[in-house]
Design a protein around this motif. Structure first.
Motif, mmCIF file in Angstrom:
data_model
loop_
_atom_site.group_PDB
_atom_site.id
_atom_site.type_symbol
_atom_site.label_atom_id
_atom_site.label_comp_id
_atom_site.label_asym_id
_atom_site.label_seq_id
_atom_site.Cartn_x
_atom_site.Cartn_y
_atom_site.Cartn_z
ATOM 1 N N ALA A 96 0.830 -1.210 0.000
ATOM 2 C CA ALA A 96 0.000 0.000 0.000
ATOM 3 C C ALA A 96 0.861 1.256 0.000
ATOM 4 N N LEU A 97 1.981 1.241 0.739
ATOM 5 C CA LEU A 97 2.903 2.374 0.740
ATOM 6 C C LEU A 97 3.456 2.600 -0.667
ATOM 7 N N LEU A 145 -4.125 6.411 -18.620
ATOM 8 C CA LEU A 145 -3.038 6.402 -17.637
ATOM 9 C C LEU A 145 -3.071 7.569 -16.662
ATOM 10 N N ASN A 146 -3.750 8.638 -17.007
ATOM 11 C CA ASN A 146 -3.692 9.842 -16.183
ATOM 12 C C ASN A 146 -4.164 9.600 -14.751
ATOM 13 N N ALA A 147 -3.477 10.212 -13.805
ATOM 14 C CA ALA A 147 -3.808 10.045 -12.386
ATOM 15 C C ALA A 147 -5.213 10.521 -12.067
ATOM 16 N N SER A 148 -5.715 11.458 -12.849
ATOM 17 C CA SER A 148 -7.062 11.966 -12.590
ATOM 18 C C SER A 148 -8.137 10.964 -12.994
ATOM 19 N N GLN A 149 -7.705 9.890 -13.688
ATOM 20 C CA GLN A 149 -8.679 8.888 -14.115
ATOM 21 C C GLN A 149 -8.304 7.538 -13.513
ATOM 22 N N THR A 150 -7.998 6.528 -14.339
ATOM 23 C CA THR A 150 -7.807 5.182 -13.787
ATOM 24 C C THR A 150 -6.607 5.075 -12.862
ATOM 25 N N ASN A 151 -5.559 5.887 -13.071
ATOM 26 C CA ASN A 151 -4.384 5.753 -12.226
ATOM 27 C C ASN A 151 -4.643 6.219 -10.796
ATOM 28 N N ALA A 152 -5.811 6.818 -10.549
ATOM 29 C CA ALA A 152 -6.168 7.194 -9.187
ATOM 30 C C ALA A 152 -6.484 5.961 -8.349
ATOM 31 N N LYS A 153 -6.653 4.812 -9.006
ATOM 32 C CA LYS A 153 -6.977 3.579 -8.290
ATOM 33 C C LYS A 153 -6.005 2.484 -8.722
ATOM 34 N N GLN A 154 -4.820 2.487 -8.121
ATOM 35 C CA GLN A 154 -3.860 1.448 -8.451
ATOM 36 C C GLN A 154 -4.355 0.101 -7.926
ATOM 37 N N ARG A 155 -3.887 -0.938 -8.572
ATOM 38 C CA ARG A 155 -4.164 -2.296 -8.108
ATOM 39 C C ARG A 155 -2.929 -2.856 -7.429
ATOM 40 N N ILE A 156 -3.138 -3.816 -6.550
ATOM 41 C CA ILE A 156 -2.034 -4.457 -5.835
ATOM 42 C C ILE A 156 -2.184 -5.962 -5.965
ATOM 43 N N ILE A 157 -1.080 -6.629 -6.315
ATOM 44 C CA ILE A 157 -1.044 -8.096 -6.315
ATOM 45 C C ILE A 157 0.051 -8.535 -5.353
ATOM 46 N N VAL A 181 -7.046 -5.363 -4.251
ATOM 47 C CA VAL A 181 -5.885 -6.093 -3.749
ATOM 48 C C VAL A 181 -6.158 -7.579 -3.900
ATOM 49 N N SER A 182 -5.184 -8.318 -4.399
ATOM 50 C CA SER A 182 -5.371 -9.756 -4.551
ATOM 51 C C SER A 182 -4.138 -10.508 -4.082
ATOM 52 N N CYS A 183 -4.336 -11.765 -3.715
ATOM 53 C CA CYS A 183 -3.249 -12.638 -3.277
ATOM 54 C C CYS A 183 -3.049 -13.728 -4.327
ATOM 55 N N LEU A 184 -1.810 -13.899 -4.752
ATOM 56 C CA LEU A 184 -1.482 -14.952 -5.717
ATOM 57 C C LEU A 184 -0.524 -15.933 -5.058
ATOM 58 N N GLN A 185 -0.925 -17.187 -5.009
ATOM 59 C CA GLN A 185 -0.089 -18.211 -4.384
ATOM 60 C C GLN A 185 0.744 -18.923 -5.445
ATOM 61 N N LEU A 186 2.056 -18.910 -5.280
ATOM 62 C CA LEU A 186 2.963 -19.669 -6.128
ATOM 63 C C LEU A 186 3.507 -20.841 -5.317
ATOM 64 N N THR A 187 3.334 -22.045 -5.834
ATOM 65 C CA THR A 187 3.768 -23.238 -5.109
ATOM 66 C C THR A 187 4.753 -24.038 -5.952
#
Length: 201
Positions: A96-97, A145-157, A181-187
């Motif tokens: 998140a940081l 890409l502009n921060a005022s649009q979709t880039n205002a909501k970054q995704r996290i994996i 935010v999503s969790c991806l498990q690599l095994t």
């Protein structure tokens, strides 16, 4: 129960399970191995992503170095935080940081980031991003890409072999409140009979 991997013997008409193992037990490293696999095959992350930076120092002197920064097909920035085996309890806060540090990035800055990482001219990087996001042209890419649009909501994996319940519960809570935010498990799996390593995403 997680998916399981089996070795098939067509002659004997039998199957034998290949047990999961750990990255550490197989001598695989977080940066030199897991990062490399994700960069060379972003599909391991479950979708078509374009990696535009790796361990990028976004804020000078602040130590904000996300493992990977990517762009999804919609033009959203995706922050990927990787842990080799156990995720630990603070992985979501660390990610998140990093995401917050990219909050105000403009479209031209994102294109420049990719050009620098891929070592290509700005116009070539822009064209590659236009192609990746299926944008009609450079103006449509900028809008995406502009921060005022979709880039205002970054995704996290978040990527790890194992996630503590505290992390998965927190991620579900964050999703309920509109954060992506999503969790991806690599095994990893190791077949000692054939001396072959397998990676399950």
């Amino acid at each position: 129960m997680p998916n399981r991997i089996f070795r098939i013997d067509p002659t004997a008409k039998s199957v034998e399970e290949i047990e999961p193992t750990t990255f550490a037990d197989n001598g695989f490293l977080e940066t030199k191995d897991v990062h490399e696999w994700l960069v060379s095959h972003p599909g391991l992350l479950g979708e078509e992503l374009l990696v535009i930076q790796r361990e990028h120092l976004n804020v000078a002197g602040k130590g904000h170095r996300p493992d990977l920064v990517a762009v999804d097909k919609a033009g959203n920035l995706v922050i990927v935080e990787v842990k080799r085996d156990d995720a630990g309890q603070d992985i979501y806060w660390q990610a998140a940081l990093y995401a917050a540090s990219y909050w105000t990035r403009r479209a031209d800055e994102i294109v420049n980031m990719f050009a620098s990482y891929a070592e290509m001219p700005i116009d070539e990087a822009q064209a590659r991003l236009v192609e990746h996001t299926n944008a009609d042209d450079a103006d449509a890419l900028e809008a995406a890409l502009n921060a005022s649009q979709t880039n205002a909501k970054q995704r996290i994996i978040l990527v790890a072999r194992r996630f503590p319940r505290q992390v998965t519960t927190t991620v579900l809570w964050l999703n309920e409140r509109g954060l992506d935010v999503s969790c991806l498990q690599l095994t990893p799996h190791y077949d000692s009979e054939s001396d072959v390593h397998y990676l399950q995403s």
